[in-house]
Write a protein that holds these residues in place. Structure first.
Motif, PDB file in Angstrom:
ATOM      1  N   UNK A 135      -1.571   8.777   1.050  1.00  0.00           N
ATOM      2  CA  UNK A 135      -0.505   9.506   0.350  1.00  0.00           C
ATOM      3  C   UNK A 135       0.824   8.761   0.450  1.00  0.00           C
TER       4      UNK A 135
ATOM      5  N   UNK B 158       1.028   3.937  -2.945  1.00  0.00           N
ATOM      6  CA  UNK B 158       0.510   5.253  -2.563  1.00  0.00           C
ATOM      7  C   UNK B 158       1.524   6.349  -2.882  1.00  0.00           C
ATOM      8  N   UNK B 159       2.777   6.134  -2.495  1.00  0.00           N
ATOM      9  CA  UNK B 159       3.832   7.124  -2.754  1.00  0.00           C
ATOM     10  C   UNK B 159       4.041   7.360  -4.230  1.00  0.00           C
TER      11      UNK B 159
ATOM     12  N   UNK C 168      -0.211  15.953  12.517  1.00  0.00           N
ATOM     13  CA  UNK C 168       0.159  14.617  12.984  1.00  0.00           C
ATOM     14  C   UNK C 168       1.017  14.710  14.242  1.00  0.00           C
TER      15      UNK C 168
ATOM     16  N   UNK D 128       0.062  19.742   1.571  1.00  0.00           N
ATOM     17  CA  UNK D 128       0.317  19.133   0.270  1.00  0.00           C
ATOM     18  C   UNK D 128      -0.782  19.453  -0.733  1.00  0.00           C
TER      19      UNK D 128
ATOM     20  N   UNK E 193       1.678  19.159   7.892  1.00  0.00           N
ATOM     21  CA  UNK E 193       2.029  18.812   6.522  1.00  0.00           C
ATOM     22  C   UNK E 193       1.078  19.498   5.554  1.00  0.00           C
TER      23      UNK E 193
ATOM     24  N   UNK F  46       0.840  -1.202   0.000  1.00  0.00           N
ATOM     25  CA  UNK F  46       0.000   0.000   0.000  1.00  0.00           C
ATOM     26  C   UNK F  46       0.876   1.254   0.000  1.00  0.00           C
ATOM     27  N   UNK F  47       1.838   1.308   0.920  1.00  0.00           N
ATOM     28  CA  UNK F  47       2.646   2.522   1.020  1.00  0.00           C
ATOM     29  C   UNK F  47       3.455   2.780  -0.250  1.00  0.00           C
TER      30      UNK F  47
ATOM     31  N   UNK G 215      -5.701  10.633   5.261  1.00  0.00           N
ATOM     32  CA  UNK G 215      -4.941  10.989   4.070  1.00  0.00           C
ATOM     33  C   UNK G 215      -3.491  10.535   4.157  1.00  0.00           C
ATOM     34  N   UNK G 216      -2.957  10.457   5.391  1.00  0.00           N
ATOM     35  CA  UNK G 216      -1.534  10.152   5.534  1.00  0.00           C
ATOM     36  C   UNK G 216      -1.205   8.718   5.113  1.00  0.00           C
ATOM     37  N   UNK G 217      -2.192   7.831   5.157  1.00  0.00           N
ATOM     38  CA  UNK G 217      -1.963   6.462   4.667  1.00  0.00           C
ATOM     39  C   UNK G 217      -2.100   6.438   3.142  1.00  0.00           C
TER      40      UNK G 217
ATOM     41  N   UNK H 157      -4.145  20.542   1.139  1.00  0.00           N
ATOM     42  CA  UNK H 157      -4.546  19.606   2.181  1.00  0.00           C
ATOM     43  C   UNK H 157      -3.560  19.744   3.345  1.00  0.00           C
TER      44      UNK H 157
ATOM     45  N   UNK I 100       2.627   8.708   3.127  1.00  0.00           N
ATOM     46  CA  UNK I 100       3.474   9.329   4.147  1.00  0.00           C
ATOM     47  C   UNK I 100       3.705   8.364   5.299  1.00  0.00           C
TER      48      UNK I 100
ATOM     49  N   UNK J 181       1.187   9.224  -5.876  1.00  0.00           N
ATOM     50  CA  UNK J 181       1.225  10.614  -5.458  1.00  0.00           C
ATOM     51  C   UNK J 181       2.288  11.384  -6.243  1.00  0.00           C
TER      52      UNK J 181
END
Lengths: 252, 252
Positions: free
Chosen positions: B16, A28-29, A203, A219, A217, A24-25, B12-14, A199, B18, A32
């Motif tokens: 994206x 997702x990155x 955090x 973005x 953050x 997922x990460x 959103x942080x997941x 956005x 991040x 983006x």
């Protein structure tokens, strides 16, 4: 507006907690960075009716659908057949992939199970890659990839450049140790309201047993507005009497 | 049949990339151990309409819904208000929680932002916990928790014992280095067909650059059938000429 995407993670091993997902990460990155908005991730089990229904919903709702998992040779690898069912097309041998796999295996080893990996929805386009002989495939806007992370990445990097994409998301972060979310919520909301296309996420983090802080953050796809919003955030931190640091803190 | 659950990861942080999510695996494991079936995970953004719609769908489809994320004091923390909207009830101060938080903060510090953390859907039951003063809450079958892993865990462990649960899932795994999925798919499918109530998964691994193998995992709520299926898997590995090892391999 950037194109949208949905990721379907297909696999009992994630839903049982056996496996920690890391796909997922990565996806997702990369999306983006490329200017495709990851709108949703759904993690679903290896159940035929669930996969078919979810693929059908997702491909109607989003510009792109990515799936990970369930394309190997064993009985629990049913993603490919489910995608065929979702599109209402036969699940058939892909001639070129069949020959490729046949040539890869020693005589007598290209058995029925391995032939499944050359079986795709009619009309699918294979996603060849440098890591696995068995390809993924794209069927319409659905991109079907392996679950094993290094194979998934190789497939994803093949398909990503072929997709329409928009403006990459840029981000800038400021953080402040000792500052709590509850103390900055009101001025931060004012900044968010001033920059509605950006956005702004808040955090909290902890550096150790006693030290807390917050990372703010900004973005968005408008790099200038991101920069302006981040400057406003930095000034807000200073106005509250804390020292703003750029970037993300080392978190515990 | 065990009760079902859906987990909504809100943030959103997941999406994206991040943040690497670690809550899914924790919750998945604990539910499995407790006899609640995690049927689906959905990762969704901090967008009001999306959260409301997804909560409404999930609470109708599953026995339990867990949410993580979006319950802090800042503008991007909208989960609580969205759950109220999904249930069609007002979003109001919870008197007892309000007093608790008021007592926690120094005079003048319990501002409007912090008061949001004492605001819940009318009829919600707070999930107090040992880590954070601000509680999560249960509203009907929806259990709303923090996204920060250590706070989430404390909330989850408070609410889990209060839920109806079924038979814990047990599992047994055998693995064999040098054995490929393609070579065992047919006999493994025969075992799966013989034990239809057991979920048999096949997971390839690599030990290093050259050595590959496969881990075969049997799981289910009938411990005796799990054991019998695992014995059949072990015998199959031996019959194919490989050495069966119990447990999971050290993976690269």
């Amino acid at each position: 507006m950037n194109p949208t995407a949905c990721l379907l993670v297909i696999g009992n091993e994630i839903l049982s907690g056996r496996t920690q997902d890391v796909n997922v990460q990565y996806i997702a990155r990369r999306l983006s960075e490329t200017g495709i908005t990851l709108s949703e991730v759904r993690i679903i089990p290896d159940i035929r009716a669930v996969i078919v229904r979810t693929v059908t919903e997702a491909r109607a709702a989003y510009d792109n659908v990515f799936t990970t998992g369930g394309i190997g040779p064993t009985h629990d690898d049913i993603t490919s057949a489910c995608v065929a069912e979702s599109f209402g097309v036969p699940w058939v041998h892909h001639a070129e992939t069949f020959r490729l796999l046949e040539a890869h295996f020693a005589p007598g080893e290209f058995n029925a199970a391995r032939q499944r990996m050359a079986t795709m929805p009619q009309g699918a386009v294979p996603i060849r890659n440098s890591v696995s002989v068995a390809p993924g495939f794209s069927m319409g806007n659905v991109h079907v990839m392996a679950g094993v992370p290094r194979i998934m990445r190789a497939m994803f990097e093949e398909v990503l450049p072929t997709l329409p994409h928009g403006t990459p998301v840029t981000s800038r972060a400021w953080h402040a140790t000792g500052l709590y979310e509850g103390a900055l919520a009101a001025p931060l909301e004012a900044i968010q309201n001033h920059y509605p296309t950006i956005d702004i996420g808040s955090y909290p983090y902890r550096l150790d047993e006693t030290q807390r802080g917050v990372c703010l953050l900004c973005k968005g796809t408008d790099a200038q507005a991101v920069s302006a919003a981040a400057t406003a955030v930095r000034d807000m931190i200073a106005r509250l009497g804390f020292e703003p640091y750029e970037g993300e803190p080392a978190k515990s």
